[in-house]
Design a protein around this motif. Structure first.
Motif, short mmCIF file in Angstrom:
data_model
loop_
_atom_site.label_atom_id
_atom_site.label_comp_id
_atom_site.label_asym_id
_atom_site.label_seq_id
_atom_site.Cartn_x
_atom_site.Cartn_y
_atom_site.Cartn_z
N ALA A 1 8.17 -6.60 -10.20
CA ALA A 1 6.95 -7.42 -10.25
C ALA A 1 5.72 -6.57 -9.97
CB ALA A 1 7.06 -8.57 -9.25
N TRP A 2 5.83 -5.66 -9.01
CA TRP A 2 4.70 -4.77 -8.70
C TRP A 2 4.35 -3.92 -9.91
CZ3 TRP A 2 0.82 -4.09 -5.57
CH2 TRP A 2 0.18 -2.87 -5.53
N GLU A 3 5.36 -3.38 -10.57
CA GLU A 3 5.11 -2.54 -11.76
C GLU A 3 4.43 -3.36 -12.85
OE1 GLU A 3 4.78 0.65 -14.24
OE2 GLU A 3 5.30 0.64 -12.12
N ILE A 4 4.88 -4.58 -13.06
CA ILE A 4 4.28 -5.43 -14.07
C ILE A 4 2.84 -5.79 -13.68
CG2 ILE A 4 4.38 -7.70 -15.20
CD1 ILE A 4 6.34 -5.55 -16.29
N ASP A 5 2.58 -6.02 -12.40
CA ASP A 5 1.20 -6.24 -11.95
C ASP A 5 0.32 -5.05 -12.31
OD1 ASP A 5 1.23 -8.80 -10.87
OD2 ASP A 5 1.79 -8.11 -8.86
N GLN A 6 0.85 -3.85 -12.13
CA GLN A 6 0.09 -2.64 -12.46
C GLN A 6 -0.17 -2.56 -13.97
OE1 GLN A 6 -1.20 -0.77 -9.93
NE2 GLN A 6 -0.27 -2.46 -8.82
N VAL A 7 0.85 -2.87 -14.76
CA VAL A 7 0.69 -2.86 -16.22
C VAL A 7 -0.35 -3.90 -16.63
CG1 VAL A 7 1.85 -3.35 -18.41
CG2 VAL A 7 3.00 -1.95 -16.69
N ALA A 8 -0.26 -5.09 -16.04
CA ALA A 8 -1.23 -6.15 -16.37
C ALA A 8 -2.65 -5.70 -16.03
CB ALA A 8 -0.88 -7.45 -15.64
N GLY A 9 -2.81 -5.01 -14.91
CA GLY A 9 -4.12 -4.48 -14.55
C GLY A 9 -4.63 -3.48 -15.58
N GLU A 10 -3.74 -2.62 -16.06
CA GLU A 10 -4.13 -1.66 -17.09
C GLU A 10 -4.46 -2.36 -18.40
OE1 GLU A 10 -1.71 1.88 -17.42
OE2 GLU A 10 -1.17 1.70 -15.30
N VAL A 11 -3.74 -3.43 -18.71
CA VAL A 11 -4.06 -4.21 -19.92
C VAL A 11 -5.45 -4.82 -19.79
CG1 VAL A 11 -3.44 -6.27 -21.28
CG2 VAL A 11 -1.66 -4.67 -20.56
N GLN B 1 7.59 -19.09 -0.73
CA GLN B 1 6.29 -18.73 -0.16
C GLN B 1 6.33 -17.32 0.42
OE1 GLN B 1 3.49 -20.28 -0.36
NE2 GLN B 1 4.24 -22.17 -1.23
N PRO B 2 5.27 -16.55 0.18
CA PRO B 2 5.23 -15.20 0.78
C PRO B 2 4.98 -15.30 2.28
CG PRO B 2 3.17 -15.68 -0.35
CD PRO B 2 4.10 -16.83 -0.63
N SER B 3 5.37 -14.26 2.97
CA SER B 3 5.10 -14.22 4.41
C SER B 3 3.63 -13.91 4.63
CB SER B 3 5.97 -13.14 5.06
OG SER B 3 5.51 -11.86 4.63
N ILE B 4 3.18 -14.08 5.87
CA ILE B 4 1.80 -13.73 6.22
C ILE B 4 1.56 -12.25 5.94
CG2 ILE B 4 0.15 -13.50 8.12
CD1 ILE B 4 0.51 -16.37 7.18
N GLY B 5 2.53 -11.42 6.26
CA GLY B 5 2.41 -9.98 5.99
C GLY B 5 2.24 -9.69 4.51
N ASP B 6 3.02 -10.40 3.67
CA ASP B 6 2.88 -10.23 2.22
C ASP B 6 1.49 -10.66 1.75
OD1 ASP B 6 5.52 -9.36 2.06
OD2 ASP B 6 6.29 -11.35 1.49
N LEU B 7 1.02 -11.79 2.27
CA LEU B 7 -0.30 -12.28 1.89
C LEU B 7 -1.38 -11.29 2.30
CD1 LEU B 7 -2.12 -14.50 0.77
CD2 LEU B 7 -2.03 -15.60 3.00
N VAL B 8 -1.29 -10.78 3.52
CA VAL B 8 -2.28 -9.80 4.00
C VAL B 8 -2.25 -8.55 3.11
CG1 VAL B 8 -2.84 -8.24 5.91
CG2 VAL B 8 -2.35 -10.65 6.37
N GLU B 9 -1.05 -8.12 2.73
CA GLU B 9 -0.94 -6.93 1.87
C GLU B 9 -1.64 -7.15 0.52
OE1 GLU B 9 2.49 -4.25 -0.30
OE2 GLU B 9 3.03 -5.38 1.47
N VAL B 10 -1.43 -8.31 -0.07
CA VAL B 10 -2.07 -8.61 -1.36
C VAL B 10 -3.59 -8.69 -1.19
CG1 VAL B 10 -2.34 -10.37 -3.15
CG2 VAL B 10 -0.05 -9.72 -2.37
N LEU B 11 -4.03 -9.37 -0.15
CA LEU B 11 -5.47 -9.49 0.08
C LEU B 11 -6.10 -8.13 0.40
CD1 LEU B 11 -5.58 -12.83 2.11
CD2 LEU B 11 -6.14 -12.47 -0.31
N ASP B 12 -5.37 -7.29 1.13
CA ASP B 12 -5.88 -5.94 1.40
C ASP B 12 -6.00 -5.14 0.11
OD1 ASP B 12 -6.17 -6.36 4.11
OD2 ASP B 12 -4.31 -5.32 4.67
N THR B 13 -5.06 -5.31 -0.80
CA THR B 13 -5.13 -4.63 -2.09
C THR B 13 -6.36 -5.10 -2.87
OG1 THR B 13 -2.73 -4.34 -2.17
CG2 THR B 13 -3.92 -4.21 -4.27
#
Length: 167
Positions: free
Chosen positions: A9-19, A79-91
């Protein structure tokens, strides 16, 4: 979600960003083509415009398909954990911060170009109009950088609250 699924999923997120980045580059090229070839009826120019528009449509559809696939995985994982949410928001915060830094440098470059134009000699109406437009663009970019900085501050405040950090 397993580590392997999360990695995919992370790799696809990166590809989508490049698209998305490529979409913007193609959109800019399409606008440039439209502006420089307005009124041109040559078949090659018409074909290039159509193919550019097709590319934009395809890029948009591909990005939607990639994002929808990742969303399905995440929905199935729960549902993602709080840590996962913080990681995404930090990104997101880091990306806003990088964009603010990049955009923040552009008005100075515009000012330099305006000065070069002014130093080139006798100003004519086209040069004056271009200089005025560039000035307005620099103002818009300053506002964009301010907006991005405000977004960074808001995300920082929010994630500090989520993670229990002291402000």
């Amino acid at each position: 979600m397993t580590v392997t699924e999360a990695s995919a999923a992370w790799e696809i997120d990166q590809v989508a960003g490049e698209v998305r980045e490529t979409y913007l580059a193609v959109a800019a090229a399409t606008v440039l083509l439209e502006r420089t070839s307005a009124g041109c009826a040559h078949p090659a120019i018409r074909h290039a415009r159509r193919r550019g528009d097709d590319a934009l449509d395809l890029a948009g559809d591909a990005e939607r398909q990639l994002s929808d696939g990742v969303s399905r995985l995440r929905t199935a994982a729960g549902q993602p954990s709080i840590g996962d949410l913080v990681e995404v928001l930090d990104t997101a915060r880091d990306q806003f911060n990088a964009a603010a830094a990049r955009v923040g440098q552009l008005p100075a470059r515009i000012t330099t170009a305006r000065q070069q134009l002014a130093d080139a000699g006798q100003p004519d109406l086209a040069a004056e109009a271009a200089s005025g437009q560039w000035s307005r663009a620099a103002e818009q970019l300053d506002l964009m950088a301010e907006s991005l900085t405000a977004a960074v501050e808001a995300l920082t405040s929010y994630t500090e609250g989520l993670s229990g950090a002291t402000i």
